[in-house]
Design a protein around this motif. Structure first.
Motif, PDB file in Angstrom:
ATOM      1  N   ILE A 201      12.379   3.388  12.406  1.00  0.00           N
ATOM      2  CA  ILE A 201      11.140   2.624  12.289  1.00  0.00           C
ATOM      3  C   ILE A 201      10.025   3.564  12.733  1.00  0.00           C
ATOM      4  N   ALA A 202       9.031   3.734  11.894  1.00  0.00           N
ATOM      5  CA  ALA A 202       7.955   4.679  12.197  1.00  0.00           C
ATOM      6  C   ALA A 202       6.607   4.036  11.914  1.00  0.00           C
ATOM      7  N   GLU A 203       5.584   4.625  12.498  1.00  0.00           N
ATOM      8  CA  GLU A 203       4.218   4.209  12.187  1.00  0.00           C
ATOM      9  C   GLU A 203       3.449   5.412  11.689  1.00  0.00           C
ATOM     10  N   VAL A 204       2.516   5.148  10.811  1.00  0.00           N
ATOM     11  CA  VAL A 204       1.670   6.199  10.247  1.00  0.00           C
ATOM     12  C   VAL A 204       0.630   6.601  11.285  1.00  0.00           C
ATOM     13  N   THR A 205       0.490   7.918  11.469  1.00  0.00           N
ATOM     14  CA  THR A 205      -0.506   8.443  12.408  1.00  0.00           C
ATOM     15  C   THR A 205      -1.530   9.347  11.719  1.00  0.00           C
ATOM     16  N   GLY A 206      -1.273   9.691  10.462  1.00  0.00           N
ATOM     17  CA  GLY A 206      -2.196  10.570   9.759  1.00  0.00           C
ATOM     18  C   GLY A 206      -1.817  10.719   8.298  1.00  0.00           C
ATOM     19  N   PHE A 207      -2.604  11.507   7.597  1.00  0.00           N
ATOM     20  CA  PHE A 207      -2.391  11.734   6.170  1.00  0.00           C
ATOM     21  C   PHE A 207      -2.206  13.222   5.929  1.00  0.00           C
TER      22      PHE A 207
ATOM     23  N   GLY B 288      -1.039  23.196   9.812  1.00  0.00           N
ATOM     24  CA  GLY B 288      -2.264  22.432  10.047  1.00  0.00           C
ATOM     25  C   GLY B 288      -3.219  22.489   8.878  1.00  0.00           C
ATOM     26  N   THR B 289      -2.728  22.838   7.709  1.00  0.00           N
ATOM     27  CA  THR B 289      -3.580  22.972   6.514  1.00  0.00           C
ATOM     28  C   THR B 289      -3.530  21.694   5.686  1.00  0.00           C
ATOM     29  N   TYR B 290      -4.062  20.662   6.238  1.00  0.00           N
ATOM     30  CA  TYR B 290      -4.092  19.385   5.530  1.00  0.00           C
ATOM     31  C   TYR B 290      -5.392  18.673   5.855  1.00  0.00           C
ATOM     32  N   PRO B 291      -5.814  17.765   4.990  1.00  0.00           N
ATOM     33  CA  PRO B 291      -5.034  17.209   3.893  1.00  0.00           C
ATOM     34  C   PRO B 291      -4.980  18.144   2.688  1.00  0.00           C
ATOM     35  N   TYR B 292      -3.824  18.126   2.045  1.00  0.00           N
ATOM     36  CA  TYR B 292      -3.624  18.867   0.798  1.00  0.00           C
ATOM     37  C   TYR B 292      -4.024  17.935  -0.334  1.00  0.00           C
TER      38      TYR B 292
ATOM     39  N   THR C 220       0.850  -1.187   0.000  1.00  0.00           N
ATOM     40  CA  THR C 220       0.000   0.000   0.000  1.00  0.00           C
ATOM     41  C   THR C 220       0.888   1.240   0.000  1.00  0.00           C
ATOM     42  N   ALA C 221       0.284   2.383  -0.272  1.00  0.00           N
ATOM     43  CA  ALA C 221       1.032   3.635  -0.241  1.00  0.00           C
ATOM     44  C   ALA C 221       1.587   3.898   1.160  1.00  0.00           C
ATOM     45  N   ALA C 222       0.810   3.603   2.201  1.00  0.00           N
ATOM     46  CA  ALA C 222       1.277   3.803   3.573  1.00  0.00           C
ATOM     47  C   ALA C 222       2.421   2.850   3.910  1.00  0.00           C
TER      48      ALA C 222
ATOM     49  N   GLY D  51       3.789  10.597  10.545  1.00  0.00           N
ATOM     50  CA  GLY D  51       4.112   9.447  11.375  1.00  0.00           C
ATOM     51  C   GLY D  51       4.871   9.844  12.625  1.00  0.00           C
ATOM     52  N   ARG D  52       5.123   8.829  13.433  1.00  0.00           N
ATOM     53  CA  ARG D  52       5.926   9.017  14.642  1.00  0.00           C
ATOM     54  C   ARG D  52       6.928   7.884  14.729  1.00  0.00           C
ATOM     55  N   PRO D  53       8.114   8.166  15.303  1.00  0.00           N
ATOM     56  CA  PRO D  53       9.124   7.116  15.419  1.00  0.00           C
ATOM     57  C   PRO D  53       8.750   6.127  16.518  1.00  0.00           C
TER      58      PRO D  53
END
Length: 155
Positions: free
Chosen positions: A72-78, A149-153, A56-58, A106-108
């Motif tokens: 190593i990171a995990e996705v937390t948002g888009f 904070g102007t997302y999602p773009y 996947t893209a993520a 993401g966050r580490p």
């Protein structure tokens, strides 16, 4: 393989490919942003790269982050979809690619910043220090969107 980036440059060559890529804007507990110093362009950038078949893209964003930074990171948002037809990357093998990047937040969760064959520097940079770094305008836009904070773009 060498590459040249063109950004809003009327002299840019015409694109001959469009390949999905994913970036990961990793923010640590202090708010610092993970950047890598690219060997091919000499600029600081978010970790990211081309998506492989079967992921996947993520998943691509997480894999590229680990490969390019050792984190190593995990996705937390888009954050957004960045598809500027005026951002062209010309590779030394003749490929001329139009930008198409899905950028995640993401966050580490592990790992250590590590240099490799793609990056000769990896570090977490506090937002107040970002202006001291040579960051490509497309990456700077993504970082700016996150900080504002102007997302999602969706462009």
């Amino acid at each position: 393989m060498g590459r040249t980036e063109y950004y809003n440059d009327p002299a840019a060559p015409k694109a001959n490919t469009l390949i999905p890529a994913s970036n990961l804007l990793v923010v640590d507990e202090t708010g610092a942003i993970l950047l890598q110093h690219r060997r091919d362009t000499g600029q600081w950038a978010l970790p990211g790269g081309a998506q492989d078949i079967g992921e996947t893209a993520a998943e691509c964003a997480v894999r590229e982050c680990l490969e390019e930074t050792g984190i190593i990171a995990e996705v937390t948002g888009f954050l957004g979809i960045y598809t500027n037809p005026n951002h062209i990357v010309a590779y030394s093998d003749g490929e001329i690619r139009q930008q198409y990047e899905n950028t995640y937040i993401g966050r580490p969760i592990g790992g250590t910043p590590t240099v490799n064959d793609e990056a000769d520097g990896v570090r977490f940079v506090p937002p107040a220090d970002l202006d001291r770094y040579d960051i490509h305008p497309s990456m700077r836009q993504q970082i700016r969107d996150y900080l504002a904070g102007t997302y999602p773009y969706l462009g």
